[in-house]
Motif scaffolding. Structure first.
Motif, PDB file in Angstrom:
ATOM      1  N   GLY A  55       0.785  -1.219   0.000  1.00  0.00           N
ATOM      2  CA  GLY A  55       0.000   0.000   0.000  1.00  0.00           C
ATOM      3  C   GLY A  55       0.825   1.280   0.000  1.00  0.00           C
ATOM      4  O   GLY A  55       0.367   2.315   0.489  1.00  0.00           O
ATOM      5  N   HIS A  56       2.045   1.220  -0.477  1.00  0.00           N
ATOM      6  CA  HIS A  56       2.974   2.364  -0.518  1.00  0.00           C
ATOM      7  C   HIS A  56       3.214   2.960   0.868  1.00  0.00           C
ATOM      8  O   HIS A  56       3.441   4.157   1.012  1.00  0.00           O
ATOM      9  CB  HIS A  56       2.510   3.420  -1.528  1.00  0.00           C
ATOM     10  N   ARG A  58       5.641   3.512   3.632  1.00  0.00           N
ATOM     11  CA  ARG A  58       7.110   3.520   3.766  1.00  0.00           C
ATOM     12  C   ARG A  58       7.601   2.695   4.955  1.00  0.00           C
ATOM     13  O   ARG A  58       8.739   2.241   4.956  1.00  0.00           O
ATOM     14  CB  ARG A  58       7.626   4.949   3.850  1.00  0.00           C
ATOM     15  N   GLU A  59       6.754   2.486   5.933  1.00  0.00           N
ATOM     16  CA  GLU A  59       7.133   1.642   7.077  1.00  0.00           C
ATOM     17  C   GLU A  59       7.335   0.184   6.637  1.00  0.00           C
ATOM     18  O   GLU A  59       8.057  -0.556   7.279  1.00  0.00           O
ATOM     19  CB  GLU A  59       6.050   1.702   8.165  1.00  0.00           C
ATOM     20  N   ARG A  60       6.690  -0.191   5.554  1.00  0.00           N
ATOM     21  CA  ARG A  60       6.775  -1.566   5.053  1.00  0.00           C
ATOM     22  C   ARG A  60       7.754  -1.709   3.890  1.00  0.00           C
ATOM     23  O   ARG A  60       7.868  -2.789   3.303  1.00  0.00           O
ATOM     24  CB  ARG A  60       5.392  -2.029   4.597  1.00  0.00           C
ATOM     25  N   TRP A  61       8.453  -0.637   3.539  1.00  0.00           N
ATOM     26  CA  TRP A  61       9.305  -0.629   2.355  1.00  0.00           C
ATOM     27  C   TRP A  61      10.342  -1.752   2.342  1.00  0.00           C
ATOM     28  O   TRP A  61      10.472  -2.484   1.350  1.00  0.00           O
ATOM     29  CB  TRP A  61       9.959   0.740   2.193  1.00  0.00           C
ATOM     30  N   GLN A  62      11.101  -1.902   3.405  1.00  0.00           N
ATOM     31  CA  GLN A  62      12.164  -2.920   3.411  1.00  0.00           C
ATOM     32  C   GLN A  62      11.590  -4.332   3.293  1.00  0.00           C
ATOM     33  O   GLN A  62      12.133  -5.169   2.564  1.00  0.00           O
ATOM     34  CB  GLN A  62      13.053  -2.780   4.649  1.00  0.00           C
ATOM     35  N   ALA A  63      10.492  -4.585   3.985  1.00  0.00           N
ATOM     36  CA  ALA A  63       9.862  -5.904   3.889  1.00  0.00           C
ATOM     37  C   ALA A  63       9.300  -6.124   2.481  1.00  0.00           C
ATOM     38  O   ALA A  63       9.390  -7.228   1.930  1.00  0.00           O
ATOM     39  CB  ALA A  63       8.760  -6.040   4.931  1.00  0.00           C
ATOM     40  N   PHE A  64       8.733  -5.073   1.899  1.00  0.00           N
ATOM     41  CA  PHE A  64       8.224  -5.164   0.530  1.00  0.00           C
ATOM     42  C   PHE A  64       9.359  -5.483  -0.438  1.00  0.00           C
ATOM     43  O   PHE A  64       9.216  -6.353  -1.297  1.00  0.00           O
ATOM     44  CB  PHE A  64       7.531  -3.855   0.117  1.00  0.00           C
ATOM     45  N   ARG A  65      10.475  -4.771  -0.322  1.00  0.00           N
ATOM     46  CA  ARG A  65      11.620  -5.005  -1.212  1.00  0.00           C
ATOM     47  C   ARG A  65      12.051  -6.469  -1.159  1.00  0.00           C
ATOM     48  O   ARG A  65      12.270  -7.099  -2.204  1.00  0.00           O
ATOM     49  CB  ARG A  65      12.804  -4.120  -0.815  1.00  0.00           C
ATOM     50  N   PHE A  96       6.206   3.421 -14.390  1.00  0.00           N
ATOM     51  CA  PHE A  96       5.345   3.004 -13.301  1.00  0.00           C
ATOM     52  C   PHE A  96       4.329   4.098 -13.023  1.00  0.00           C
ATOM     53  O   PHE A  96       4.524   5.254 -13.397  1.00  0.00           O
ATOM     54  CB  PHE A  96       6.172   2.702 -12.037  1.00  0.00           C
ATOM     55  N   GLY A  97       3.263   3.756 -12.321  1.00  0.00           N
ATOM     56  CA  GLY A  97       2.219   4.725 -12.028  1.00  0.00           C
ATOM     57  C   GLY A  97       2.258   5.299 -10.628  1.00  0.00           C
ATOM     58  O   GLY A  97       1.588   6.292 -10.354  1.00  0.00           O
ATOM     59  N   ALA A  98       3.012   4.717  -9.735  1.00  0.00           N
ATOM     60  CA  ALA A  98       3.027   5.143  -8.326  1.00  0.00           C
ATOM     61  C   ALA A  98       3.427   6.607  -8.176  1.00  0.00           C
ATOM     62  O   ALA A  98       4.263   7.107  -8.927  1.00  0.00           O
ATOM     63  CB  ALA A  98       3.986   4.262  -7.523  1.00  0.00           C
ATOM     64  N   LYS A  99       2.844   7.258  -7.184  1.00  0.00           N
ATOM     65  CA  LYS A  99       3.191   8.658  -6.894  1.00  0.00           C
ATOM     66  C   LYS A  99       4.568   8.770  -6.242  1.00  0.00           C
ATOM     67  O   LYS A  99       5.293   9.725  -6.469  1.00  0.00           O
ATOM     68  CB  LYS A  99       2.136   9.288  -5.984  1.00  0.00           C
ATOM     69  N   ASP A 100       4.904   7.800  -5.411  1.00  0.00           N
ATOM     70  CA  ASP A 100       6.175   7.812  -4.694  1.00  0.00           C
ATOM     71  C   ASP A 100       7.279   7.325  -5.637  1.00  0.00           C
ATOM     72  O   ASP A 100       7.313   6.151  -6.015  1.00  0.00           O
ATOM     73  CB  ASP A 100       6.089   6.916  -3.460  1.00  0.00           C
ATOM     74  N   ILE A 101       8.183   8.215  -5.997  1.00  0.00           N
ATOM     75  CA  ILE A 101       9.225   7.846  -6.968  1.00  0.00           C
ATOM     76  C   ILE A 101      10.423   7.138  -6.330  1.00  0.00           C
ATOM     77  O   ILE A 101      11.271   6.617  -7.043  1.00  0.00           O
ATOM     78  CB  ILE A 101       9.698   9.072  -7.778  1.00  0.00           C
ATOM     79  N   CYS A 103      10.050   4.866  -3.406  1.00  0.00           N
ATOM     80  CA  CYS A 103       9.650   3.600  -2.788  1.00  0.00           C
ATOM     81  C   CYS A 103       8.517   2.978  -3.591  1.00  0.00           C
ATOM     82  O   CYS A 103       7.346   3.095  -3.224  1.00  0.00           O
ATOM     83  CB  CYS A 103       9.229   3.810  -1.333  1.00  0.00           C
ATOM     84  N   ASN A 104       8.876   2.343  -4.690  1.00  0.00           N
ATOM     85  CA  ASN A 104       7.884   1.645  -5.506  1.00  0.00           C
ATOM     86  C   ASN A 104       8.545   0.430  -6.145  1.00  0.00           C
ATOM     87  O   ASN A 104       9.766   0.294  -6.122  1.00  0.00           O
ATOM     88  CB  ASN A 104       7.269   2.591  -6.548  1.00  0.00           C
ATOM     89  N   HIS A 105       7.745  -0.429  -6.713  1.00  0.00           N
ATOM     90  CA  HIS A 105       8.261  -1.689  -7.243  1.00  0.00           C
ATOM     91  C   HIS A 105       9.253  -1.511  -8.386  1.00  0.00           C
ATOM     92  O   HIS A 105      10.148  -2.329  -8.566  1.00  0.00           O
ATOM     93  CB  HIS A 105       7.109  -2.598  -7.671  1.00  0.00           C
ATOM     94  N   ALA A 106       9.128  -0.441  -9.166  1.00  0.00           N
ATOM     95  CA  ALA A 106      10.065  -0.230 -10.279  1.00  0.00           C
ATOM     96  C   ALA A 106      11.486  -0.011  -9.769  1.00  0.00           C
ATOM     97  O   ALA A 106      12.453  -0.433 -10.408  1.00  0.00           O
ATOM     98  CB  ALA A 106       9.613   0.945 -11.148  1.00  0.00           C
ATOM     99  N   VAL A 107      11.623   0.612  -8.602  1.00  0.00           N
ATOM    100  CA  VAL A 107      12.940   0.799  -7.982  1.00  0.00           C
ATOM    101  C   VAL A 107      13.564  -0.568  -7.700  1.00  0.00           C
ATOM    102  O   VAL A 107      14.730  -0.806  -7.999  1.00  0.00           O
ATOM    103  CB  VAL A 107      12.821   1.632  -6.684  1.00  0.00           C
ATOM    104  N   VAL A 108      12.761  -1.462  -7.154  1.00  0.00           N
ATOM    105  CA  VAL A 108      13.242  -2.809  -6.823  1.00  0.00           C
ATOM    106  C   VAL A 108      13.565  -3.587  -8.094  1.00  0.00           C
ATOM    107  O   VAL A 108      14.594  -4.261  -8.177  1.00  0.00           O
ATOM    108  CB  VAL A 108      12.206  -3.562  -5.969  1.00  0.00           C
ATOM    109  N   LEU A 109      12.706  -3.477  -9.094  1.00  0.00           N
ATOM    110  CA  LEU A 109      12.949  -4.178 -10.357  1.00  0.00           C
ATOM    111  C   LEU A 109      14.236  -3.693 -11.017  1.00  0.00           C
ATOM    112  O   LEU A 109      15.038  -4.496 -11.500  1.00  0.00           O
ATOM    113  CB  LEU A 109      11.758  -3.993 -11.301  1.00  0.00           C
ATOM    114  N   LYS A 110      14.467  -2.399 -11.003  1.00  0.00           N
ATOM    115  CA  LYS A 110      15.714  -1.840 -11.561  1.00  0.00           C
ATOM    116  C   LYS A 110      16.921  -2.424 -10.834  1.00  0.00           C
ATOM    117  O   LYS A 110      17.875  -2.899 -11.458  1.00  0.00           O
ATOM    118  CB  LYS A 110      15.712  -0.318 -11.450  1.00  0.00           C
ATOM    119  N   GLU A 111      16.886  -2.411  -9.503  1.00  0.00           N
ATOM    120  CA  GLU A 111      17.981  -2.985  -8.715  1.00  0.00           C
ATOM    121  C   GLU A 111      18.177  -4.458  -9.052  1.00  0.00           C
ATOM    122  O   GLU A 111      19.309  -4.927  -9.193  1.00  0.00           O
ATOM    123  CB  GLU A 111      17.690  -2.853  -7.217  1.00  0.00           C
TER     124      GLU A 111
END
Length: 124
Positions: A55-56, A58-65, A96-101, A103-111
């Motif tokens: 759900g975007h 940021r508290e869950r960002w590391q677990a999401f990654r 990607f469509g997310a507002k947060d540039i 912390c989003n899945h495209a950042v993880v995919l790029k990495e």
């Protein structure tokens, strides 16, 4: 390897190179004819369950990654290799469509694309 990230809502430019949408759902408010896409890689998006859990928040960002990287390890290998090959040869823009540039899945995919490519290069 040349990969950049960009919101699909931002204007396309000549510097984008190959434009690949990596969302699982089509972004709201964008007509397909206006998207200027080369391809839509919806099979590389996070699962619906993971996306909804994150759900975007940021508290869950590391677990999401971590969870999304696990999903990518089991993802469409042909699509991943296709994107890696494109990025080796020319500019690749992951859209990607997310507002947060940051912390989003495209950042993880790029990495993921970059680190997996690094590992492959070391094996050669």
């Amino acid at each position: 390897m040349d990969i950049q990230l960009k919101r699909i809502y931002d204007d396309a430019t000549q510097h984008d190179g190959y434009r690949a949408l990596v969302d699982g759902m089509w972004p709201r408010g964008i007509a397909k004819r206006d998207a200027k896409l080369d391809e839509w890689y919806k099979t590389l998006a996070p699962s619906k369950e993971l996306r909804q859990w994150f759900g975007h928040d940021r508290e869950r960002w590391q677990a999401f990654r971590k969870a999304y990287r696990s999903e990518l390890a089991e993802a469409d290998t042909a699509a991943l290799e296709e994107l890696r090959e494109i990025a080796r040869q020319r500019q690749l823009t992951l859209l990607f469509g997310a507002k947060d540039i940051e912390c989003n899945h495209a950042v993880v995919l790029k990495e993921y694309l970059e680190t997996c490519d690094d590992r492959q290069e070391k094996k050669r």
